[in-house]
Design a protein around this motif. Sequence first.
Motif, PDB file in Angstrom:
ATOM      1  N   ILE A 110       0.830  -1.210   0.000  1.00 27.32           N
ATOM      2  CA  ILE A 110       0.000   0.000   0.000  1.00 27.32           C
ATOM      3  C   ILE A 110       0.862   1.257   0.000  1.00 27.32           C
ATOM      4  CG2 ILE A 110      -1.604   1.346   1.432  1.00 27.32           C
ATOM      5  CD1 ILE A 110      -2.934  -1.324   2.190  1.00 27.32           C
ATOM      6  N   GLN A 111       1.939   1.245   0.785  1.00 32.39           N
ATOM      7  CA  GLN A 111       2.782   2.430   0.862  1.00 32.39           C
ATOM      8  C   GLN A 111       3.606   2.643  -0.403  1.00 32.39           C
ATOM      9  OE1 GLN A 111       4.917   2.227   4.603  1.00 32.39           O
ATOM     10  NE2 GLN A 111       3.178   3.091   5.716  1.00 32.39           N
ATOM     11  N   ALA A 112       3.677   1.636  -1.269  1.00 26.92           N
ATOM     12  CA  ALA A 112       4.305   1.851  -2.584  1.00 26.92           C
ATOM     13  C   ALA A 112       3.511   2.867  -3.392  1.00 26.92           C
ATOM     14  CB  ALA A 112       4.400   0.524  -3.336  1.00 26.92           C
ATOM     15  N   ALA A 113       2.200   2.934  -3.135  1.00 27.12           N
ATOM     16  CA  ALA A 113       1.353   3.919  -3.810  1.00 27.12           C
ATOM     17  C   ALA A 113       1.065   5.127  -2.942  1.00 27.12           C
ATOM     18  CB  ALA A 113       0.027   3.268  -4.225  1.00 27.12           C
ATOM     19  N   LYS A 114       1.032   4.919  -1.629  1.00 30.43           N
ATOM     20  CA  LYS A 114       0.715   5.984  -0.673  1.00 30.43           C
ATOM     21  C   LYS A 114       1.810   6.040   0.396  1.00 30.43           C
ATOM     22  CE  LYS A 114      -3.391   7.342  -2.184  1.00 30.43           C
ATOM     23  NZ  LYS A 114      -3.649   8.729  -2.641  1.00 30.43           N
ATOM     24  N   PRO A 115       2.962   6.604   0.061  1.00 34.21           N
ATOM     25  CA  PRO A 115       4.088   6.612   1.007  1.00 34.21           C
ATOM     26  C   PRO A 115       3.721   7.288   2.329  1.00 34.21           C
ATOM     27  CG  PRO A 115       4.800   7.295  -1.177  1.00 34.21           C
ATOM     28  CD  PRO A 115       3.302   7.252  -1.212  1.00 34.21           C
ATOM     29  N   GLY A 116       4.095   6.620   3.403  1.00 31.51           N
ATOM     30  CA  GLY A 116       3.936   7.220   4.721  1.00 31.51           C
ATOM     31  C   GLY A 116       2.551   7.136   5.328  1.00 31.51           C
ATOM     32  N   VAL A 117       1.551   6.684   4.600  1.00 27.09           N
ATOM     33  CA  VAL A 117       0.205   6.626   5.163  1.00 27.09           C
ATOM     34  C   VAL A 117       0.137   5.506   6.201  1.00 27.09           C
ATOM     35  CG1 VAL A 117      -0.684   5.054   3.387  1.00 27.09           C
ATOM     36  CG2 VAL A 117      -2.259   6.506   4.631  1.00 27.09           C
ATOM     37  N   PRO A 118      -0.485   5.742   7.362  1.00 28.98           N
ATOM     38  CA  PRO A 118      -0.681   4.662   8.328  1.00 28.98           C
ATOM     39  C   PRO A 118      -1.606   3.587   7.755  1.00 28.98           C
ATOM     40  CG  PRO A 118      -0.990   6.800   9.370  1.00 28.98           C
ATOM     41  CD  PRO A 118      -0.940   7.050   7.893  1.00 28.98           C
ATOM     42  N   VAL A 119      -1.144   2.347   7.755  1.00 26.00           N
ATOM     43  CA  VAL A 119      -1.907   1.230   7.199  1.00 26.00           C
ATOM     44  C   VAL A 119      -2.516   0.422   8.329  1.00 26.00           C
ATOM     45  CG1 VAL A 119      -1.763  -0.892   5.837  1.00 26.00           C
ATOM     46  CG2 VAL A 119      -0.455   1.134   5.146  1.00 26.00           C
ATOM     47  N   VAL A 120      -3.788   0.074   8.171  1.00 28.26           N
ATOM     48  CA  VAL A 120      -4.522  -0.707   9.169  1.00 28.26           C
ATOM     49  C   VAL A 120      -5.026  -1.980   8.505  1.00 28.26           C
ATOM     50  CG1 VAL A 120      -6.542  -0.760  10.681  1.00 28.26           C
ATOM     51  CG2 VAL A 120      -5.244   1.366  10.415  1.00 28.26           C
ATOM     52  N   THR A 121      -4.832  -3.114   9.169  1.00 31.32           N
ATOM     53  CA  THR A 121      -5.461  -4.361   8.740  1.00 31.32           C
ATOM     54  C   THR A 121      -6.367  -4.847   9.872  1.00 31.32           C
ATOM     55  OG1 THR A 121      -3.846  -5.945   9.626  1.00 31.32           O
ATOM     56  CG2 THR A 121      -3.362  -4.960   7.465  1.00 31.32           C
ATOM     57  N   PRO A 122      -7.375  -5.672   9.570  1.00 33.20           N
ATOM     58  CA  PRO A 122      -8.275  -6.131  10.629  1.00 33.20           C
ATOM     59  C   PRO A 122      -7.601  -6.934  11.744  1.00 33.20           C
ATOM     60  CG  PRO A 122      -9.318  -6.376   8.498  1.00 33.20           C
ATOM     61  CD  PRO A 122      -7.885  -6.021   8.226  1.00 33.20           C
ATOM     62  N   PRO A 123      -6.696  -7.884  11.441  1.00 35.77           N
ATOM     63  CA  PRO A 123      -6.064  -8.582  12.567  1.00 35.77           C
ATOM     64  C   PRO A 123      -5.165  -7.665  13.387  1.00 35.77           C
ATOM     65  CG  PRO A 123      -5.086  -9.277  10.496  1.00 35.77           C
ATOM     66  CD  PRO A 123      -6.295  -8.468  10.148  1.00 35.77           C
ATOM     67  N   MET A 124      -4.461  -6.746  12.721  1.00 34.02           N
ATOM     68  CA  MET A 124      -3.632  -5.765  13.434  1.00 34.02           C
ATOM     69  C   MET A 124      -4.500  -4.920  14.367  1.00 34.02           C
ATOM     70  SD  MET A 124      -1.836  -2.419  11.724  1.00 34.02           S
ATOM     71  CE  MET A 124      -0.933  -3.334  10.485  1.00 34.02           C
ATOM     72  N   ALA A 125      -5.633  -4.427  13.855  1.00 34.33           N
ATOM     73  CA  ALA A 125      -6.545  -3.628  14.678  1.00 34.33           C
ATOM     74  C   ALA A 125      -7.167  -4.471  15.774  1.00 34.33           C
ATOM     75  CB  ALA A 125      -7.631  -3.023  13.793  1.00 34.33           C
ATOM     76  N   GLY A 126      -7.434  -5.746  15.468  1.00 29.74           N
ATOM     77  CA  GLY A 126      -7.966  -6.642  16.485  1.00 29.74           C
ATOM     78  C   GLY A 126      -7.012  -6.817  17.650  1.00 29.74           C
ATOM     79  N   VAL A 127      -5.734  -6.980  17.341  1.00 32.31           N
ATOM     80  CA  VAL A 127      -4.720  -7.098  18.395  1.00 32.31           C
ATOM     81  C   VAL A 127      -4.671  -5.817  19.234  1.00 32.31           C
ATOM     82  CG1 VAL A 127      -2.229  -7.222  18.798  1.00 32.31           C
ATOM     83  CG2 VAL A 127      -3.313  -8.821  17.220  1.00 32.31           C
ATOM     84  N   ARG A 128      -4.660  -4.673  18.569  1.00 34.94           N
ATOM     85  CA  ARG A 128      -4.633  -3.404  19.291  1.00 34.94           C
ATOM     86  C   ARG A 128      -5.875  -3.248  20.168  1.00 34.94           C
ATOM     87  NH1 ARG A 128      -2.699   0.066  13.971  1.00 34.94           N
ATOM     88  NH2 ARG A 128      -0.459  -0.430  14.121  1.00 34.94           N
ATOM     89  N   GLY A 129      -7.030  -3.654  19.634  1.00 34.74           N
ATOM     90  CA  GLY A 129      -8.262  -3.542  20.392  1.00 34.74           C
ATOM     91  C   GLY A 129      -8.277  -4.445  21.611  1.00 34.74           C
ATOM     92  N   LEU A 130      -7.851  -5.688  21.443  1.00 34.42           N
ATOM     93  CA  LEU A 130      -7.805  -6.618  22.570  1.00 34.42           C
ATOM     94  C   LEU A 130      -6.836  -6.137  23.648  1.00 34.42           C
ATOM     95  CD1 LEU A 130      -7.871  -9.924  20.508  1.00 34.42           C
ATOM     96  CD2 LEU A 130      -9.659  -9.176  22.098  1.00 34.42           C
ATOM     97  N   LYS A 131      -5.711  -5.571  23.221  1.00 39.91           N
ATOM     98  CA  LYS A 131      -4.753  -5.041  24.195  1.00 39.91           C
ATOM     99  C   LYS A 131      -5.310  -3.815  24.908  1.00 39.91           C
ATOM    100  CE  LYS A 131      -0.499  -6.848  22.173  1.00 39.91           C
ATOM    101  NZ  LYS A 131       0.833  -6.533  21.569  1.00 39.91           N
ATOM    102  N   ALA A 132      -6.045  -2.971  24.177  1.00 38.20           N
ATOM    103  CA  ALA A 132      -6.664  -1.809  24.808  1.00 38.20           C
ATOM    104  C   ALA A 132      -7.679  -2.228  25.865  1.00 38.20           C
ATOM    105  CB  ALA A 132      -7.348  -0.939  23.755  1.00 38.20           C
ATOM    106  N   LEU A 133      -8.288  -3.396  25.656  1.00 38.10           N
ATOM    107  CA  LEU A 133      -9.260  -3.944  26.613  1.00 38.10           C
ATOM    108  C   LEU A 133      -8.593  -4.803  27.681  1.00 38.10           C
ATOM    109  CD1 LEU A 133     -11.891  -4.903  23.915  1.00 38.10           C
ATOM    110  CD2 LEU A 133     -12.348  -3.341  25.824  1.00 38.10           C
ATOM    111  N   SER A 134      -7.253  -4.881  27.648  1.00 38.68           N
ATOM    112  CA  SER A 134      -6.478  -5.690  28.597  1.00 38.68           C
ATOM    113  C   SER A 134      -6.856  -7.161  28.544  1.00 38.68           C
ATOM    114  CB  SER A 134      -6.640  -5.149  30.028  1.00 38.68           C
ATOM    115  OG  SER A 134      -6.192  -3.821  30.118  1.00 38.68           O
ATOM    116  N   ALA A 135      -7.209  -7.640  27.367  1.00 39.01           N
ATOM    117  CA  ALA A 135      -7.586  -9.043  27.186  1.00 39.01           C
ATOM    118  C   ALA A 135      -6.367  -9.850  26.759  1.00 39.01           C
ATOM    119  CB  ALA A 135      -8.685  -9.159  26.149  1.00 39.01           C
TER     120      ALA A 135
END
Length: 258
Positions: A110-135
């Motif tokens: 994705i950054q090959a077309a949009k350099p520097g843009v923050p990229v989000v994937t569902p499993p990555m966001a899932g991990v962040r969400g579970l950690k935010a919930l202290s799970a």
Amino acid sequence: MKALPEITLHPIRPPLDARPIERRVGLIILATDHTSEPDFRRMVASERIGVYVARVPYANPTTPENLRKMQPALTAGAALILPDEPLDAICYSCTSASVVIGDAEIEAAIQAAKPGVPVVTPPMAGVRGLKALSARRISILTPYTVETSRPMADYFAARGFDILSFTCLGFEDDREMARIAPAALVDLAREATDASADALFVSCTALRGALAVGGMENAIGRPVVTSNQATAWNCLRLCGDETEHPEFGRLMTLRLGQ
């Protein structure tokens, strides 16, 4: 025929805003996706945040081999979203493909077309969400086959989660996954959640899980993180939007990294 009036060129151009909408979220979805676009419209889009969508080729069945075939299309898909204009975040909305292709590979494509843009994937966001919930001890529910579910289990285990139970439904077509009623997901969540789990992760951007989060959390008495809810939350926070949306689950009341 009556003569047309002379066309007059106004001598002064009106002033231009820096952007038509203050924040921009790019969304790359499968050609067959029924769910991500409506979910981002209801959870992310606003007067302040625009959601801009590109679709990439995809053919069922949902197997690891077919999911990997999407990787070459990601750069071209990203390039079609507001060409030559920056984005505040861009999400590749496929959980199972993100797992088999890899977060780093998706980010690079994705950054090959949009350099520097923050990229989000569902499993990555899932991990962040579970950690935010202290799970840490979790149950997982997917609509996939066992073959497609195995990489998902490996992904979360490799990131330090103790998977107490893992339930899959055996579907091979993401269009059928989208037809599972939210009320059915509530019943499935109740059956799939281990009594000792801190939270339930419901995988798949095709599922209408975001509409069922409240019911699932009430049914199991603990937090639920779904693919589209997690990516929406992650993208909102990257756009500086800290508004709480408890109607979409406990996660939507937290800050990124909380």
